[in-house]
Design a protein around this motif. Structure first.
Motif, PDB file in Angstrom:
ATOM      1  N   ARG A 263       0.834  -1.213   0.000  1.00 10.15           N
ATOM      2  CA  ARG A 263       0.000   0.000   0.000  1.00 10.15           C
ATOM      3  C   ARG A 263       0.868   1.263   0.000  1.00 10.15           C
ATOM      4  N   ASP A 264       1.949   1.252   0.770  1.00 14.79           N
ATOM      5  CA  ASP A 264       2.819   2.433   0.848  1.00 14.79           C
ATOM      6  C   ASP A 264       3.487   2.720  -0.491  1.00 14.79           C
ATOM      7  N   ILE A 265       3.808   1.652  -1.214  1.00  7.01           N
ATOM      8  CA  ILE A 265       4.427   1.821  -2.524  1.00  7.01           C
ATOM      9  C   ILE A 265       3.453   2.484  -3.492  1.00  7.01           C
ATOM     10  N   LEU A 266       2.208   2.005  -3.486  1.00  4.09           N
ATOM     11  CA  LEU A 266       1.192   2.594  -4.366  1.00  4.09           C
ATOM     12  C   LEU A 266       0.937   4.058  -4.021  1.00  4.09           C
ATOM     13  N   GLU A 267       0.908   4.374  -2.730  1.00  2.94           N
ATOM     14  CA  GLU A 267       0.677   5.750  -2.305  1.00  2.94           C
ATOM     15  C   GLU A 267       1.815   6.670  -2.740  1.00  2.94           C
ATOM     16  N   LYS A 268       3.046   6.195  -2.590  1.00  2.29           N
ATOM     17  CA  LYS A 268       4.191   7.028  -2.976  1.00  2.29           C
ATOM     18  C   LYS A 268       4.197   7.276  -4.483  1.00  2.29           C
ATOM     19  N   ALA A 269       3.917   6.227  -5.261  1.00  2.00           N
ATOM     20  CA  ALA A 269       3.894   6.388  -6.710  1.00  2.00           C
ATOM     21  C   ALA A 269       2.790   7.364  -7.130  1.00  2.00           C
ATOM     22  N   TYR A 270       1.643   7.284  -6.473  1.00  5.16           N
ATOM     23  CA  TYR A 270       0.537   8.200  -6.789  1.00  5.16           C
ATOM     24  C   TYR A 270       0.921   9.641  -6.458  1.00  5.16           C
ATOM     25  N   ASN A 271       1.530   9.827  -5.287  1.00  5.73           N
ATOM     26  CA  ASN A 271       1.911  11.184  -4.874  1.00  5.73           C
ATOM     27  C   ASN A 271       2.940  11.795  -5.818  1.00  5.73           C
ATOM     28  N   ASP A 272       3.837  10.945  -6.355  1.00  3.59           N
ATOM     29  CA  ASP A 272       4.905  11.444  -7.228  1.00  3.59           C
ATOM     30  C   ASP A 272       4.474  11.539  -8.691  1.00  3.59           C
ATOM     31  N   PHE A 374      14.695   1.483  -5.979  1.00  2.00           N
ATOM     32  CA  PHE A 374      15.246   2.425  -6.938  1.00  2.00           C
ATOM     33  C   PHE A 374      14.412   3.702  -6.881  1.00  2.00           C
ATOM     34  N   PRO A 375      14.984   4.836  -7.251  1.00  2.00           N
ATOM     35  CA  PRO A 375      14.149   6.039  -7.379  1.00  2.00           C
ATOM     36  C   PRO A 375      13.084   5.808  -8.453  1.00  2.00           C
ATOM     37  N   ALA A 376      11.868   6.222  -8.201  1.00  2.00           N
ATOM     38  CA  ALA A 376      10.807   6.085  -9.199  1.00  2.00           C
ATOM     39  C   ALA A 376      11.192   6.843 -10.461  1.00  2.00           C
ATOM     40  N   GLY A 377      11.034   6.175 -11.609  1.00  2.00           N
ATOM     41  CA  GLY A 377      11.417   6.777 -12.876  1.00  2.00           C
ATOM     42  C   GLY A 377      12.850   6.497 -13.280  1.00  2.00           C
ATOM     43  N   TRP A 378      13.569   5.705 -12.511  1.00  2.00           N
ATOM     44  CA  TRP A 378      14.983   5.438 -12.776  1.00  2.00           C
ATOM     45  C   TRP A 378      15.207   4.864 -14.183  1.00  2.00           C
ATOM     46  N   THR A 379      14.341   3.957 -14.603  1.00  2.00           N
ATOM     47  CA  THR A 379      14.525   3.322 -15.923  1.00  2.00           C
ATOM     48  C   THR A 379      13.754   4.028 -17.029  1.00  2.00           C
ATOM     49  N   ASN A 380      13.175   5.185 -16.728  1.00  2.00           N
ATOM     50  CA  ASN A 380      12.440   5.944 -17.741  1.00  2.00           C
ATOM     51  C   ASN A 380      13.443   6.748 -18.568  1.00  2.00           C
ATOM     52  N   THR A 381      14.226   6.013 -19.355  1.00  2.83           N
ATOM     53  CA  THR A 381      15.308   6.635 -20.128  1.00  2.83           C
ATOM     54  C   THR A 381      15.144   6.364 -21.621  1.00  2.83           C
ATOM     55  N   GLY A 382      13.930   6.067 -22.034  1.00  2.00           N
ATOM     56  CA  GLY A 382      13.684   5.777 -23.436  1.00  2.00           C
ATOM     57  C   GLY A 382      13.421   4.317 -23.729  1.00  2.00           C
ATOM     58  N   MET A 383      13.580   3.457 -22.730  1.00  2.00           N
ATOM     59  CA  MET A 383      13.298   2.044 -22.957  1.00  2.00           C
ATOM     60  C   MET A 383      11.796   1.785 -22.848  1.00  2.00           C
TER      61      MET A 383
END
Length: 429
Positions: A263-272, A374-383
């Motif tokens: 639940r905490d993971i989902l909340e953090k992702a939503y907030n960010d 990992f920081p959220a978005g870490w692999t958001n590099t075009g893959m």
């Protein structure tokens, strides 16, 4: 600052954990995905770490000798067949099975002699191959022994020590026999190393009594690594040590701490990042060949079932049974182990009830990154998303490496203190 070489680097989990302690500098890293035209993981690694250190995107078997001198070698290497045989010239040496990447690790160790080695693998390594249980790990232990190292290992479930994923992996810490730490470990009983003063216990405490249903393993490796490959078997437990070929292994129980719930993971992702995109919802996916929607298919896959099957080799008919899994996943528990197939329609994928819509969906790539710390978005590099999930399925929990990094710093500080006090002490040892 300890100098680090990182092998099979992926998207940098070891590096993130170690460098977050401010005690390590990765000076050379290798990441190569064979038979893949676009090297997404390497591209992510190079983008995130920039000009800090040397990043190599070539087959490690071709470039291992380029690794510089370093203090710590790290890597999450593949679980393969480690069998060895005599060379064609007989007694002149041995040869490992071609393409097995552990031998490239050993080449670097033998050539560069780092003080410490920290490796990660799936826990089945301790039991493989099935027809000669423990052989592969025994070959590894003997290889370290012959190179002048001692070893301690532990199977660690990240959720037991406060993290958000029930991810179980074996970690292997090897240390050179001429270090202060090695001298101190020799003065301890193997039980003391595992329960109190070895590498893992100070950061990952366990209960004092072993599990009685599993007998301790107290054995000595055969001298000849080829004999080990041909005939040696051992039932390794989830913790153990090896010094001079003397092996002690014990099944231990972690002293658990409260873990982070899903639940905490989902909340953090939503907030960010805000609400999950529509493409992750199961009721937004078209009907499959089975005639069920994705939502119906996943509910079926997660349920208990008995399926009639026929063996292709013998023609024998039997019933395959499997129990039910939570549907959707329990948000008050840590996540299950992520696989590379995460977010595809299969039994192992997480499916969650969205906190804000109440609809059922897969985890997003950002939530998977957070599950591995990992920081959220870490692999958001075009893959593409599929590759992002694949990278996280192969990754480790960064926070575990941070804890181990702090332990190595403690060991190194003791090393410096003893040498400063008596520079000749190690020579006498």
């Amino acid at each position: 600052m300890l100098q680090v070489v990182e092998l099979f680097a992926g998207v940098g989990g070891f590096r993130l954990g170690l460098e977050s302690t401010n005690g390590f500098e990765v000076v050379w890293a290798n990441q190569w995905e064979p038979a893949t035209k676009i090297q997404h993981a390497f591209d992510c690694y190079a983008k995130r770490f920039g000009d800090s250190g040397i990043h190599v995107n070539e087959d490690i078997s071709e470039v291992w000798n380029d690794a510089p001198q370093h203090d710590l070698l790290v890597g999450g290497f593949p679980c393969q067949d480690y069998s060895v045989a005599r060379t064609l010239s007989g007694e002149s040496g041995i040869q490992g099975k071609k393409g097995v990447l552990f031998w490239e690790i050993m080449k670097i160790i033998e050539d560069k002699s780092p003080r410490y080695v920290l490796l990660e693998n799936v826990d089945r390594l301790l039991k493989s191959p099935s027809q000669q249980r423990g052989r592969d790990f025994s070959i590894m232990l003997a290889s370290f022994r012959d190179a002048g190292y001692s070893v301690e290992w532990r199977v660690i479930n990240a959720a037991d020590y406060g993290f958000a994923q029930r991810r179980r992996r074996v970690f292997i810490f090897a240390y050179r026999n001429d270090t202060v730490f090695a001298r101190n470990q020799r003065s301890l009983s193997p039980e003391n190393r595992i329960h109190s003063n070895g590498f893992f216990a100070p950061k990952f405490p366990v209960h004092g009594e072993p599990l009685t249903k599993h007998k301790d393993v107290n054995n000595k490796l055969l001298n000849d690594i080829v004999d080990i490959s041909n005939q040696y078997k051992e039932n390794y437990r989830n913790a153990g040590t090896m010094i001079d070929g003397n092996v002690f292994s014990r099944e231990v129980t972690p002293i658990e701490v409260d873990s982070i719930p899903l639940r905490d993971i989902l909340e953090k992702a939503y907030n960010d990042y805000g609400p999950a995109d529509e493409k992750y919802y199961l009721d937004n996916i078209k009907l499959r060949k089975s005639g069920r929607s994705e939502l119906e298919e996943m509910k079926y896959l997660k349920g208990a079932k008995k399926i009639k099957r026929v063996s292709k080799s013998t023609g024998y008919e039997y019933k395959y049974s499997e129990g039910s899994m939570s549907f959707p996943d329990d948000l008050n528990k840590p996540g299950r182990t992520m696989l590379t197939s995460e977010a595809t329609c299969n039994r192992s994928s997480h499916v969650v009830e969205d906190l804000y819509t109440g609809r059922i969906r897969y985890l997003t790539p950002e939530e998977c990154e957070l599950l591995n710390e990992f920081p959220a978005g870490w692999t958001n590099t075009g893959m593409p998303d599929r590759t992002r999930y694949f990278c996280m399925g192969n990754a480790l929990v960064v926070g575990l490496i941070k804890m181990m990094g702090h332990r190595i710093i403690e060991i190194e500080e003791e090393e410096k203190r003893v040498i400063k006090k008596n520079p000749l002490q190690l020579e006498l040892f």
